[in-house]
Design an enzyme around this catalytic site. Structure first.
Site, PDB file in Angstrom:
ATOM      1  N   SER A  84       3.394   3.110   2.455  1.00  0.00           N
ATOM      2  CA  SER A  84       4.022   2.940   3.770  1.00  0.00           C
ATOM      3  C   SER A  84       3.823   4.159   4.672  1.00  0.00           C
ATOM      4  O   SER A  84       3.654   4.020   5.880  1.00  0.00           O
ATOM      5  CB  SER A  84       5.514   2.633   3.611  1.00  0.00           C
ATOM      6  N   HIS A 128       4.503  -8.417  -5.026  1.00  0.00           N
ATOM      7  CA  HIS A 128       3.191  -8.799  -4.487  1.00  0.00           C
ATOM      8  C   HIS A 128       2.774 -10.185  -4.976  1.00  0.00           C
ATOM      9  O   HIS A 128       2.044 -10.275  -5.973  1.00  0.00           O
ATOM     10  CB  HIS A 128       2.119  -7.822  -4.993  1.00  0.00           C
ATOM     11  N   GLU A 183       0.527 -11.906  -3.743  1.00  0.00           N
ATOM     12  CA  GLU A 183      -0.933 -12.010  -3.549  1.00  0.00           C
ATOM     13  C   GLU A 183      -1.700 -11.488  -4.761  1.00  0.00           C
ATOM     14  O   GLU A 183      -2.903 -11.675  -4.860  1.00  0.00           O
ATOM     15  CB  GLU A 183      -1.357 -11.289  -2.252  1.00  0.00           C
ATOM     16  N   CYS A 206       6.047  -5.389  -0.003  1.00  0.00           N
ATOM     17  CA  CYS A 206       6.170  -4.045  -0.585  1.00  0.00           C
ATOM     18  C   CYS A 206       6.174  -2.950   0.495  1.00  0.00           C
ATOM     19  O   CYS A 206       7.171  -2.796   1.192  1.00  0.00           O
ATOM     20  CB  CYS A 206       5.083  -3.859  -1.631  1.00  0.00           C
ATOM     21  N   GLY A 258       0.876  -1.173   0.000  1.00  0.00           N
ATOM     22  CA  GLY A 258       0.000   0.000   0.000  1.00  0.00           C
ATOM     23  C   GLY A 258       0.901   1.207   0.000  1.00  0.00           C
ATOM     24  O   GLY A 258       1.858   1.270  -0.759  1.00  0.00           O
TER      25      GLY A 258
HETATM   26  N1  GLN Z   1       5.504   2.981  -3.044  1.00  0.00           N
HETATM   27  C1  GLN Z   1       4.899   2.467  -1.840  1.00  0.00           C
HETATM   28  C2  GLN Z   1       5.584   3.010  -0.590  1.00  0.00           C
HETATM   29  O1  GLN Z   1       6.578   3.617  -0.683  1.00  0.00           O
HETATM   30  C3  GLN Z   1       4.935   0.956  -1.830  1.00  0.00           C
HETATM   31  C4  GLN Z   1       4.112   0.421  -2.961  1.00  0.00           C
HETATM   32  C5  GLN Z   1       3.440  -0.878  -2.687  1.00  0.00           C
HETATM   33  O2  GLN Z   1       3.283  -1.314  -1.556  1.00  0.00           O
HETATM   34  N2  GLN Z   1       2.974  -1.497  -3.751  1.00  0.00           N
HETATM   35  O3  GLN Z   1       5.107   2.798   0.463  1.00  0.00           O
END
Ligand code: GLN
Length: 191
Positions: A50, A170, A172, A80, A48
């Protein structure tokens, strides 16, 4: 087997789906009270944003409880943004969130043009798997206690340190459940 899935923001539904198909029971962690009165066998920190997940963890007063669970040895899998939240240091960001894993992560590491891509690569202990990257980080350095599990184009994209597992991609979002099976195996054989 009870797995707590952090559901503050991001791609948590997909983890719940895969874990359910693999026979694990899941609990959605949306507030502090979701962490209380239960004993978790494992935790998932999804992808998501962070900064958003990290801020909510603090505002909802869940950060210390989750960090204590991880430090007490409850197996955790971060994908991620989850990788970023678990990292001891983010090389291009001053924030540290859970900080339990001895890795240094670079956020949005692939730049704009290659922000999102899919490939297939080797994952130690599993074999070749499909990987989906979305504005992904990669790991610039792993500490002595962490082990590299996958490298794509010279960059570390998966690592493990004891009961902590992270992937920059990911799984998932693919129909290959082997990384989740790997994690559930870590849960079963908890060190
Ligand atoms: N770019 C997001 C971040 O820095 C991470 C992206 C992701 O979780 N798909 O938190």
């Amino acid at each position: 087997m009870l797995i707590g899935v952090l559901c503050l923001q991001g791609a948590f539904i997909e983890h719940i789906g895969i874990l359910g198909r693999l026979g694990a029971e899941t609990v959605e962690l949306r507030q502090k009270s979701d962490l209380e009165g239960r004993s978790f066998d494992g935790l998932i920190i999804p992808g998501g944003e962070s900064t958003v997940i990290g801020k909510l963890l603090r505002e909802l007063d869940m950060e210390n409880d989750i960090r204590s669970m991880i430090e007490s040895g409850v197996p955790v899998y971060g994908t991620c943004a989850g990788l970023i939240l678990l990292a001891r240091r983010i090389v291009n960001d001053d924030n540290v969130y859970l900080g339990t894993m001895d890795i240094e992560a670079r956020r949005n590491a692939y730049g704009r043009q290659l922000g999102s891509f899919a490939c297939e690569a080797e994952f130690e202990g599993i074999g070749r798997i499909p990987m989906t990257f979305i504005r992904a980080p990669y790991i610039e350095r792993v500490g002595k206690k962490a082990k590299v599990l996958s490298v794509v184009d010279g960059h570390i994209v998966a690592a493990r340190q004891g009961n902590q597992l992270v992937t920059a991609f990911h799984p998932e979002l693919t129909d290959d459940s082997r990384v989740h099976e790997y994690f559930l195996d870590m849960v079963k054989k908890r060190k």
